[in-house]
Design a protein around this motif. Structure first.
Motif, PDB file in Angstrom:
ATOM      1  N   VAL A  70      22.588  31.204  35.010  1.00  0.00           N
ATOM      2  CA  VAL A  70      23.782  30.833  35.775  1.00  0.00           C
ATOM      3  C   VAL A  70      24.551  32.116  36.054  1.00  0.00           C
ATOM      4  CG1 VAL A  70      25.971  29.579  35.757  1.00  0.00           C
ATOM      5  CG2 VAL A  70      23.954  28.561  34.693  1.00  0.00           C
ATOM      6  N   CYS A  71      25.174  32.200  37.216  1.00  0.00           N
ATOM      7  CA  CYS A  71      25.988  33.366  37.552  1.00  0.00           C
ATOM      8  C   CYS A  71      27.444  32.917  37.722  1.00  0.00           C
ATOM      9  CB  CYS A  71      25.483  34.013  38.843  1.00  0.00           C
ATOM     10  SG  CYS A  71      26.009  35.721  39.040  1.00  0.00           S
ATOM     11  N   CYS A  72      28.362  33.553  36.997  1.00  0.00           N
ATOM     12  CA  CYS A  72      29.771  33.162  37.026  1.00  0.00           C
ATOM     13  C   CYS A  72      30.605  34.228  37.740  1.00  0.00           C
ATOM     14  CB  CYS A  72      30.290  32.964  35.603  1.00  0.00           C
ATOM     15  SG  CYS A  72      29.495  31.574  34.735  1.00  0.00           S
ATOM     16  N   TRP A  73      31.644  33.745  38.456  1.00  0.00           N
ATOM     17  CA  TRP A  73      32.435  34.622  39.315  1.00  0.00           C
ATOM     18  C   TRP A  73      33.921  34.366  39.150  1.00  0.00           C
ATOM     19  CZ3 TRP A  73      29.573  38.163  41.803  1.00  0.00           C
ATOM     20  CH2 TRP A  73      28.209  37.875  42.003  1.00  0.00           C
ATOM     21  N   ASP A  74      34.720  35.420  39.369  1.00  0.00           N
ATOM     22  CA  ASP A  74      36.160  35.267  39.542  1.00  0.00           C
ATOM     23  C   ASP A  74      36.415  34.771  40.963  1.00  0.00           C
ATOM     24  OD1 ASP A  74      36.759  36.341  37.011  1.00  0.00           O
ATOM     25  OD2 ASP A  74      36.722  38.385  37.785  1.00  0.00           O
ATOM     26  N   LEU A  75      37.523  34.065  41.131  1.00  0.00           N
ATOM     27  CA  LEU A  75      37.966  33.657  42.458  1.00  0.00           C
ATOM     28  C   LEU A  75      39.259  34.381  42.789  1.00  0.00           C
ATOM     29  CD1 LEU A  75      37.447  29.781  42.370  1.00  0.00           C
ATOM     30  CD2 LEU A  75      36.031  31.469  43.555  1.00  0.00           C
ATOM     31  N   GLY A  76      39.564  34.465  44.060  1.00  0.00           N
ATOM     32  CA  GLY A  76      40.850  35.016  44.455  1.00  0.00           C
ATOM     33  C   GLY A  76      41.972  34.060  44.050  1.00  0.00           C
ATOM     34  N   GLY A  77      43.184  34.545  44.040  1.00  0.00           N
ATOM     35  CA  GLY A  77      44.301  33.702  43.631  1.00  0.00           C
ATOM     36  C   GLY A  77      44.620  33.890  42.159  1.00  0.00           C
ATOM     37  N   GLY A  78      45.689  33.267  41.718  1.00  0.00           N
ATOM     38  CA  GLY A  78      46.161  33.461  40.354  1.00  0.00           C
ATOM     39  C   GLY A  78      45.362  32.676  39.331  1.00  0.00           C
ATOM     40  N   THR A  79      45.570  33.049  38.076  1.00  0.00           N
ATOM     41  CA  THR A  79      44.968  32.340  36.950  1.00  0.00           C
ATOM     42  C   THR A  79      46.064  31.879  36.006  1.00  0.00           C
ATOM     43  OG1 THR A  79      44.762  34.280  35.516  1.00  0.00           O
ATOM     44  CG2 THR A  79      42.970  33.871  37.097  1.00  0.00           C
ATOM     45  N   PHE A  80      45.697  31.066  35.036  1.00  0.00           N
ATOM     46  CA  PHE A  80      46.702  30.582  34.086  1.00  0.00           C
ATOM     47  C   PHE A  80      47.309  31.733  33.291  1.00  0.00           C
ATOM     48  CE2 PHE A  80      42.956  30.716  31.384  1.00  0.00           C
ATOM     49  CZ  PHE A  80      43.445  31.051  30.120  1.00  0.00           C
ATOM     50  N   ARG A  81      46.573  32.828  33.141  1.00  0.00           N
ATOM     51  CA  ARG A  81      47.117  33.986  32.417  1.00  0.00           C
ATOM     52  C   ARG A  81      48.248  34.653  33.206  1.00  0.00           C
ATOM     53  NH1 ARG A  81      41.633  33.926  31.391  1.00  0.00           N
ATOM     54  NH2 ARG A  81      41.124  33.697  29.173  1.00  0.00           N
ATOM     55  N   ALA A  82      48.071  34.749  34.510  1.00  0.00           N
ATOM     56  CA  ALA A  82      49.115  35.352  35.351  1.00  0.00           C
ATOM     57  C   ALA A  82      50.368  34.484  35.370  1.00  0.00           C
ATOM     58  CB  ALA A  82      48.594  35.565  36.767  1.00  0.00           C
ATOM     59  N   LYS A  83      50.204  33.185  35.191  1.00  0.00           N
ATOM     60  CA  LYS A  83      51.370  32.307  35.122  1.00  0.00           C
ATOM     61  C   LYS A  83      52.135  32.541  33.823  1.00  0.00           C
ATOM     62  CE  LYS A  83      49.475  28.605  38.035  1.00  0.00           C
ATOM     63  NZ  LYS A  83      49.006  27.201  38.069  1.00  0.00           N
ATOM     64  N   GLU A  84      51.397  32.851  32.762  1.00  0.00           N
ATOM     65  CA  GLU A  84      52.050  33.129  31.475  1.00  0.00           C
ATOM     66  C   GLU A  84      52.673  34.507  31.431  1.00  0.00           C
ATOM     67  OE1 GLU A  84      51.413  31.817  27.560  1.00  0.00           O
ATOM     68  OE2 GLU A  84      49.353  31.258  28.018  1.00  0.00           O
ATOM     69  N   PHE A  85      52.034  35.466  32.101  1.00  0.00           N
ATOM     70  CA  PHE A  85      52.491  36.852  32.047  1.00  0.00           C
ATOM     71  C   PHE A  85      52.286  37.457  33.431  1.00  0.00           C
ATOM     72  CE2 PHE A  85      51.639  41.413  30.658  1.00  0.00           C
ATOM     73  CZ  PHE A  85      52.960  41.681  30.326  1.00  0.00           C
ATOM     74  N   ALA A  86      53.373  37.561  34.182  1.00  0.00           N
ATOM     75  CA  ALA A  86      53.297  37.940  35.591  1.00  0.00           C
ATOM     76  C   ALA A  86      52.615  39.286  35.811  1.00  0.00           C
ATOM     77  CB  ALA A  86      54.695  37.954  36.199  1.00  0.00           C
ATOM     78  N   ALA A  87      52.720  40.192  34.835  1.00  0.00           N
ATOM     79  CA  ALA A  87      52.142  41.533  34.998  1.00  0.00           C
ATOM     80  C   ALA A  87      50.657  41.580  34.653  1.00  0.00           C
ATOM     81  CB  ALA A  87      52.899  42.535  34.127  1.00  0.00           C
ATOM     82  N   TYR A  88      50.063  40.440  34.271  1.00  0.00           N
ATOM     83  CA  TYR A  88      48.653  40.423  33.873  1.00  0.00           C
ATOM     84  C   TYR A  88      47.768  40.973  34.993  1.00  0.00           C
ATOM     85  CZ  TYR A  88      44.164  38.627  32.215  1.00  0.00           C
ATOM     86  OH  TYR A  88      42.859  38.521  31.799  1.00  0.00           O
ATOM     87  N   LYS A  89      47.004  41.993  34.694  1.00  0.00           N
ATOM     88  CA  LYS A  89      46.132  42.691  35.651  1.00  0.00           C
ATOM     89  C   LYS A  89      46.906  43.247  36.847  1.00  0.00           C
ATOM     90  CE  LYS A  89      41.724  40.578  34.423  1.00  0.00           C
ATOM     91  NZ  LYS A  89      40.476  39.925  34.872  1.00  0.00           N
ATOM     92  N   GLY A  90      48.218  43.393  36.684  1.00  0.00           N
ATOM     93  CA  GLY A  90      49.044  43.865  37.796  1.00  0.00           C
ATOM     94  C   GLY A  90      48.861  45.339  38.105  1.00  0.00           C
ATOM     95  N   ASN A  91      48.149  46.041  37.240  1.00  0.00           N
ATOM     96  CA  ASN A  91      47.932  47.474  37.452  1.00  0.00           C
ATOM     97  C   ASN A  91      46.658  47.758  38.240  1.00  0.00           C
ATOM     98  OD1 ASN A  91      46.315  46.503  35.378  1.00  0.00           O
ATOM     99  ND2 ASN A  91      46.335  48.412  34.221  1.00  0.00           N
ATOM    100  N   ARG A  92      45.941  46.727  38.633  1.00  0.00           N
ATOM    101  CA  ARG A  92      44.660  46.930  39.309  1.00  0.00           C
ATOM    102  C   ARG A  92      44.852  47.114  40.808  1.00  0.00           C
ATOM    103  NH1 ARG A  92      39.926  43.538  36.229  1.00  0.00           N
ATOM    104  NH2 ARG A  92      40.588  44.071  34.097  1.00  0.00           N
ATOM    105  N   SER A  93      44.123  48.065  41.350  1.00  0.00           N
ATOM    106  CA  SER A  93      44.189  48.304  42.785  1.00  0.00           C
ATOM    107  C   SER A  93      43.329  47.287  43.530  1.00  0.00           C
ATOM    108  CB  SER A  93      43.715  49.728  43.093  1.00  0.00           C
ATOM    109  OG  SER A  93      42.412  49.933  42.582  1.00  0.00           O
ATOM    110  N   GLU A  94      43.554  47.192  44.817  1.00  0.00           N
ATOM    111  CA  GLU A  94      42.755  46.286  45.642  1.00  0.00           C
ATOM    112  C   GLU A  94      41.293  46.725  45.633  1.00  0.00           C
ATOM    113  OE1 GLU A  94      43.779  43.509  47.367  1.00  0.00           O
ATOM    114  OE2 GLU A  94      45.696  43.774  46.327  1.00  0.00           O
TER     115      GLU A  94
END
Length: 295
Positions: A63-87
């Motif tokens: 099976v191959c698993c992928w991230d999707l665009g848009g927010g995750t439950f972690r970003a809802k808990e902590f707005a800065a989650y992965k906020g340092n990543r470039s496009e």
């Protein structure tokens, strides 16, 4: 289904391998493209990495698993989650859809879920599938070491093609003197610069490892605050809320609402479909790599 050495499932961290494949070639300045100008270097590299792992570890199911665009439950808990990543690089973006098409052509399910990360999908599938068969997780992400169990091994792709480190409960403990779940506690204390959450400010990996090895868990550390040095105790007391939040962010969620029938994960290549897809993407040389006849 009875557990045996012939039945094993490989859960592939698709995004980790795609990014690795992209940067392995993009740093040279050369981007493989079709005649129409569509970039395919990450797709090409992904197939090479992926197929080497399949040949090396010989899973019966994939099976191959992928991230999707848009927010995750972690970003809802902590707005800065992965906020340092470039496009994502411009040449990589169109390859996100292309690689899923290629994986489809292999007859391998692509699994993702809005609001969750690929890690969470992998954790959920590992939990479900390990009841029936041996599980292998293919990734470059050490966060997934928390999933290691007697039934689940985590294969870390290391620098260099075909170079792997396989973690079992025994090898994980031998290397880090940690149990799988203690990986979460270490991350709670030290934070994760890549995912942009701080843990306890002023506590680094060395101290976090020592605390968890000595006291077993975050709870164990908190129950023994009076035994810690004044400096470490003060740091933890000043950042208790972030400590607990960081642990929630670090823990892989293993109850994602996804469906995946095991029968549909059996590796059974359709040579015509694969050959046609490689021809479409102008990478027929990969047919030889996978032992597929060119149509």
């Amino acid at each position: 289904m009875t557990r045996n050495n012939q039945q094993s499932i490989m859960l592939v961290d698709g995004m980790a391998i795609l990014f690795r494949a992209y940067f392995a070639t993009a740093t040279s300045g050369y981007i493989r493209r079709t005649k129409a100008g569509i970039p395919t270097n990450a797709v090409y590299g992904f197939v090479r990495y992926f197929w080497d792992a399949v040949q090396t570890f010989n899973p019966s199911h994939i099976v191959c698993c992928w991230d999707l665009g848009g927010g995750t439950f972690r970003a809802k808990e902590f707005a800065a989650y992965k906020g340092n990543r470039s496009e994502a690089p411009e040449d990589l973006v169109p390859q996100f859809a292309l690689i899923r098409d290629v994986v489809d052509s292999f007859g391998i399910p692509n699994i993702s879920c809005q609001g969750y990360e690929a890690d969470d999908c992998i954790g959920t599938l590992a939990s479900l599938c390990s009841k029936d068969m041996n599980v292998m997780v293919l990734t470059g992400d050490h966060d997934l070491l928390q999933l290691v169990s007697p039934q689940t091994s985590v294969i870390i792709m290391k620098k260099g093609h075909g170079n792997y480190k396989v973690y079992t409960p025994e090898s994980l403990y031998e290397e880090k003197q940690l149990l799988p779940r203690q990986i979460i506690d270490v991350k709670a204390l030290m934070g994760d610069a890549s995912d942009n959450y701080p843990g306890v400010r002023g506590i680094g990996e060395k101290t976090a490892m020592k605390l968890v090895q000595e006291y077993g868990s975050v709870e164990g550390v908190l129950e023994n605050l009076n035994q810690l040095t004044t400096s470490v105790r003060t740091k933890i007391e000043n950042d208790l809320d972030m400590l607990h939040l960081s642990r929630r962010l670090a823990e892989i969620h293993c109850a994602v609402p996804i469906e995946c029938e095991l029968e549909g994960c059996l590796l059974a290549l359709d040579q015509f479909v694969i050959s046609s897809k490689f021809e479409e993407l102008e990478m027929k040389s990969l047919c030889g790599l996978m032992g597929v006849e060119v149509v």
